[in-house]
Design an enzyme around this catalytic site. Structure first.
Site, PDB file in Angstrom:
ATOM      1  N   LYS A 151       9.140   7.237  11.204  1.00  0.00           N
ATOM      2  CA  LYS A 151       7.868   7.384  11.718  1.00  0.00           C
ATOM      3  C   LYS A 151       7.479   6.157  12.689  1.00  0.00           C
ATOM      4  O   LYS A 151       6.988   6.350  13.462  1.00  0.00           O
ATOM      5  CB  LYS A 151       6.821   7.373  10.280  1.00  0.00           C
ATOM      6  CG  LYS A 151       5.655   7.496  10.783  1.00  0.00           C
ATOM      7  CD  LYS A 151       4.481   6.964   9.904  1.00  0.00           C
ATOM      8  CE  LYS A 151       4.525   5.541   9.962  1.00  0.00           C
ATOM      9  NZ  LYS A 151       3.374   4.604  10.158  1.00  0.00           N
ATOM     10  N   ASP A 152       8.075   5.100  12.076  1.00  0.00           N
ATOM     11  CA  ASP A 152       7.980   3.898  13.344  1.00  0.00           C
ATOM     12  C   ASP A 152       9.530   3.697  13.899  1.00  0.00           C
ATOM     13  O   ASP A 152      10.149   3.027  13.856  1.00  0.00           O
ATOM     14  CB  ASP A 152       7.635   2.500  12.379  1.00  0.00           C
ATOM     15  CG  ASP A 152       6.508   2.930  11.264  1.00  0.00           C
ATOM     16  OD1 ASP A 152       5.364   2.458  11.933  1.00  0.00           O
ATOM     17  OD2 ASP A 152       6.815   3.272  10.127  1.00  0.00           O
ATOM     18  N   ALA A 159       0.888  -1.093  -0.115  1.00  0.00           N
ATOM     19  CA  ALA A 159      -0.082  -0.035   0.166  1.00  0.00           C
ATOM     20  C   ALA A 159       1.009   1.355   0.056  1.00  0.00           C
ATOM     21  O   ALA A 159       0.705   2.131   0.806  1.00  0.00           O
ATOM     22  CB  ALA A 159      -0.973  -0.115   1.371  1.00  0.00           C
ATOM     23  N   GLY A 175       5.908   8.287   1.693  1.00  0.00           N
ATOM     24  CA  GLY A 175       6.892   7.849   2.603  1.00  0.00           C
ATOM     25  C   GLY A 175       7.578   6.734   2.107  1.00  0.00           C
ATOM     26  O   GLY A 175       8.800   6.478   2.320  1.00  0.00           O
ATOM     27  N   HIS A 176       6.953   5.521   1.561  1.00  0.00           N
ATOM     28  CA  HIS A 176       7.830   4.203   1.382  1.00  0.00           C
ATOM     29  C   HIS A 176       8.806   4.730   0.271  1.00  0.00           C
ATOM     30  O   HIS A 176       9.863   4.377  -0.027  1.00  0.00           O
ATOM     31  CB  HIS A 176       6.771   3.377   0.983  1.00  0.00           C
ATOM     32  CG  HIS A 176       5.871   2.956   1.826  1.00  0.00           C
ATOM     33  ND1 HIS A 176       4.659   2.901   1.828  1.00  0.00           N
ATOM     34  CD2 HIS A 176       6.155   1.954   2.864  1.00  0.00           C
ATOM     35  CE1 HIS A 176       3.930   2.138   2.693  1.00  0.00           C
ATOM     36  NE2 HIS A 176       4.972   1.734   3.416  1.00  0.00           N
ATOM     37  N   SER A 197       0.063   3.981   5.529  1.00  0.00           N
ATOM     38  CA  SER A 197      -0.802   3.147   4.954  1.00  0.00           C
ATOM     39  C   SER A 197      -2.259   3.076   5.501  1.00  0.00           C
ATOM     40  O   SER A 197      -3.225   2.977   4.716  1.00  0.00           O
ATOM     41  CB  SER A 197      -0.430   1.661   4.553  1.00  0.00           C
ATOM     42  OG  SER A 197       0.960   1.563   4.105  1.00  0.00           O
ATOM     43  N   ARG A 198      -2.419   3.227   6.646  1.00  0.00           N
ATOM     44  CA  ARG A 198      -3.666   3.212   7.516  1.00  0.00           C
ATOM     45  C   ARG A 198      -4.467   4.523   7.398  1.00  0.00           C
ATOM     46  O   ARG A 198      -5.609   4.424   7.568  1.00  0.00           O
ATOM     47  CB  ARG A 198      -3.459   2.683   8.892  1.00  0.00           C
ATOM     48  CG  ARG A 198      -3.067   1.307   9.185  1.00  0.00           C
ATOM     49  CD  ARG A 198      -3.229   0.947  10.836  1.00  0.00           C
ATOM     50  NE  ARG A 198      -2.847  -0.669  10.698  1.00  0.00           N
ATOM     51  CZ  ARG A 198      -1.614  -0.968  11.248  1.00  0.00           C
ATOM     52  NH1 ARG A 198      -0.499  -0.430  11.120  1.00  0.00           N
ATOM     53  NH2 ARG A 198      -1.580  -2.495  11.182  1.00  0.00           N
ATOM     54  N   GLY A 207      11.897   3.731   8.093  1.00  0.00           N
ATOM     55  CA  GLY A 207      11.320   5.313   8.282  1.00  0.00           C
ATOM     56  C   GLY A 207      11.459   5.683   9.670  1.00  0.00           C
ATOM     57  O   GLY A 207      11.201   4.536  10.708  1.00  0.00           O
ATOM     58  N   MET A 258       2.572  10.487   6.974  1.00  0.00           N
ATOM     59  CA  MET A 258       1.831   9.290   5.868  1.00  0.00           C
ATOM     60  C   MET A 258       2.024   7.941   6.537  1.00  0.00           C
ATOM     61  O   MET A 258       3.170   7.800   6.799  1.00  0.00           O
ATOM     62  CB  MET A 258       2.781   9.540   4.525  1.00  0.00           C
ATOM     63  CG  MET A 258       2.553  10.840   3.587  1.00  0.00           C
ATOM     64  SD  MET A 258       3.176  10.810   2.203  1.00  0.00           S
ATOM     65  CE  MET A 258       2.801  12.404   1.497  1.00  0.00           C
TER      66      MET A 258
END
Ligand code: AMP
Length: 281
Positions: free
Chosen positions: A151-152, A34, A38-39, A188-189, A149, A186
């Site tokens: 983000k995580d 997805a 970001g990816h 996926s969820r 990332g 950003m």
């Protein structure tokens, strides 16, 4: 160079064997698909470190606990492959569950304390599942570098821990969080958010930034700053799972501001779980 798409270990390793003959450096970008900007930023960043870019797309069942959104997790493999071709990824690896975990697979990689608390408090299988699949991907592909990332952020720290502890000779690169124009990280969820929730969602980062600023200013004590920020988020409609100040990198708990720390948050908006974090230099 053309993008090769493979869906099993044999095909992956035969294409990697061919590519290895060129002597070029290999980067791995693990994803659950997805794909969003970001990816794709990770894919672009990978090009600074390597010529051969391998992207895995695998919704890893081992990192979902019972009652989580494994079945509903957004999937769009055709669109992902198109984006990765456009980005000139070298190999896209889309293993099935059987390819990743053949019958009889039993090993669990557990990263210890760094994989406890924060996201693990509500997601008990999360970091063992991530550590197990990341270790397998690293050993299957043996890249020079792997990119994750920020983000995580707890995930990035967990990967650093297992690579260090298990002497895996691969560099781990963290890539800054890519945000929507309104500040929402950003993810996926984010597609789960309805239009009302989407309007509120950027407040997660806005409140995080405000609290970070106050913490850094040294005015007021940490507990009350976090309590006020948590209350504001609750009033905005978030169900806060955690809002915690931790040491950057080690994720040690902090009772007071110290240089090089990070404020991390997870909160549900409706049924969508959002996470974010900000470094306080
Ligand atoms: P996921 O597909 O959600 O497992 O994410 C795959 C990789 O992309 C992980 O290393 C994530 O941290 C990274 N990633 C996801 N969203 C973002 C973002 N907004 N900015 C930077 N990296 C991200």
């Amino acid at each position: 160079m053309q993008t090769t798409v493979v869906d099993n270990l044999d095909d992956l390793q035969s294409s990697l064997r061919e590519l290895a003959k060129t002597g070029q450096r290999i980067a791995l970008v693990p994803t659950m698909g997805a794909l969003h900007k970001g990816h794709m930023e990770l894919v672009e960043a990978a090009k600074k470190y390597a010529d051969i870019i391998v992207v895995s797309v695998f919704v890893n069942p081992k990192q979902f606990s019972a009652g989580e959104d494994l079945k509903e997790y957004p999937r769009d493999l055709d669109a992902d492959i198109a984006k990765l071709k456009e980005a000139e990824a070298t190999v896209v690896y889309t293993p099935s569950e059987e390819d990743m975990y053949p019958a009889g697979f039993a090993t669990v990689i557990s990263p210890g304390g760094i994989g406890e608390g924060l996201c693990a408090a509500t997601r008990p299988d999360f970091f063992n599942g991530i550590s197990t699949v990341v270790t397998k991907l690293l050993l299957r592909i043996l890249p020079h570098v792997v990119l994750f990332g920020e983000k995580d952020y707890q995930q990035l720290c967990v990967v650093n821990q297992i690579v260090y502890d298990l002497d895996i000779p691969i560099g781990v690169i963290g890539v800054p969080t890519v945000r929507e124009e309104d500040g929402l990280a950003m993810a996926s969820r984010n597609v789960y958010l309805n239009s009302e929730e989407r309007k509120i969602a950027p407040q997660l980062y806005a409140q995080l930034k405000e609290a970070a600023q106050e913490i850094k200013s040294g005015e007021g004590d940490l507990k009350s700053i976090l309590m006020v920020a948590g209350t504001k988020l609750t009033q905005l409609g978030f169900a806060v799972e955690y809002l915690e100040l931790r040491a950057d990198g080690t994720l040690y708990s902090l009772d007071n501001y110290e240089p090089n720390c990070r404020l991390l948050v997870a909160a549900k908006l409706g049924s969508t779980r959002l996470i974010d974090n900000i470094k306080i230099e």
